[in-house]
Design a protein around this motif. Structure first.
Motif, PDB file in Angstrom:
ATOM      1  N   GLU A  71      -7.229  42.376  85.895  1.00  0.00           N
ATOM      2  CA  GLU A  71      -7.609  42.125  87.282  1.00  0.00           C
ATOM      3  C   GLU A  71      -6.643  42.768  88.266  1.00  0.00           C
ATOM      4  O   GLU A  71      -6.997  43.000  89.416  1.00  0.00           O
ATOM      5  N   ARG A  73     -14.440  37.979  79.392  1.00  0.00           N
ATOM      6  CA  ARG A  73     -14.909  36.672  79.886  1.00  0.00           C
ATOM      7  C   ARG A  73     -15.997  36.112  78.976  1.00  0.00           C
ATOM      8  O   ARG A  73     -16.041  34.903  78.731  1.00  0.00           O
ATOM      9  N   ILE A 131     -13.325  43.493  81.652  1.00  0.00           N
ATOM     10  CA  ILE A 131     -13.136  42.112  82.103  1.00  0.00           C
ATOM     11  C   ILE A 131     -14.350  41.272  81.746  1.00  0.00           C
ATOM     12  O   ILE A 131     -14.215  40.150  81.245  1.00  0.00           O
ATOM     13  N   VAL A 173      -7.594  39.272  80.751  1.00  0.00           N
ATOM     14  CA  VAL A 173      -8.373  39.335  81.993  1.00  0.00           C
ATOM     15  C   VAL A 173      -7.428  39.381  83.181  1.00  0.00           C
ATOM     16  O   VAL A 173      -7.604  40.190  84.102  1.00  0.00           O
ATOM     17  N   ARG A 189     -13.977  46.866  84.949  1.00  0.00           N
ATOM     18  CA  ARG A 189     -14.866  45.713  85.185  1.00  0.00           C
ATOM     19  C   ARG A 189     -15.619  45.331  83.918  1.00  0.00           C
ATOM     20  O   ARG A 189     -15.783  44.151  83.607  1.00  0.00           O
TER      21      ARG A 189
END
Length: 160
Positions: free
Chosen positions: A101, A75, A71, A97, A68
């Protein structure tokens, strides 16, 4: 009763996500998929660093948290690259990403979050912080805080 040579309960707690990343890293090595190899190598390194920080074997939750964070970092990079007109780098980060995911558990339906937000509001939570405090623990790891916050703000606006 344990069998000699059988994995201990602590070993069984070791992350199956870590095993999955490791096996996919090996597959990427064999396929000579350089972008995936670099990405998975970085994530595996981050997981190992987290293991050193915790001074114990990582669990799936620990490994998920590392993914997480990866990611989230990417972002943020996408936003910076987009504002800096570096769309080539933004696309590369977007692809990473998407690859990462795959390791996340399925996301929660927004209507389920909305119902929990409404329940928190009915329980006396009158601002976003109070709602987040009540709702976040129920969705930890299954929904992003930003999504929950946005739904909470929408519901507060409708209410009032």
């Amino acid at each position: 009763m344990t069998t000699p040579g059988a994995p201990s309960s602590e070993t069984l707690l070791m992350s199956s996500l870590l095993d999955r990343v490791q096996s996919e890293l090996n597959a990427a090595r064999k396929a000579q998929d350089k972008p995936l190899l670099l990405l998975l190598g970085t994530i595996l390194s981050d997981i190992k660093n987290r293991e050193i920080e915790l001074k114990r074997a990582v669990t799936d939750d620990d490994a998920l948290e590392v993914v997480r964070r990866g990611i989230k970092r990417r972002r943020e990079s996408i936003e910076m690259y987009t504002t800096g007109a570096r769309l080539d780098l933004a696309e590369k980060e977007s692809a990473e990403v998407a690859m990462l995911e795959r390791y996340l558990p399925p996301q929660v339906d927004p209507e389920e979050i909305r119902a929990a937000v409404r329940a928190a509001m009915a329980g006396g939570a009158a601002n976003v912080g109070a709602i987040m405090g009540k709702v976040m623990p129920a969705f930890k790891g299954r929904a992003e805080g930003g999504q929950i916050s946005a739904i909470a703000r929408e519901e507060l606006a409708v209410r009032g």
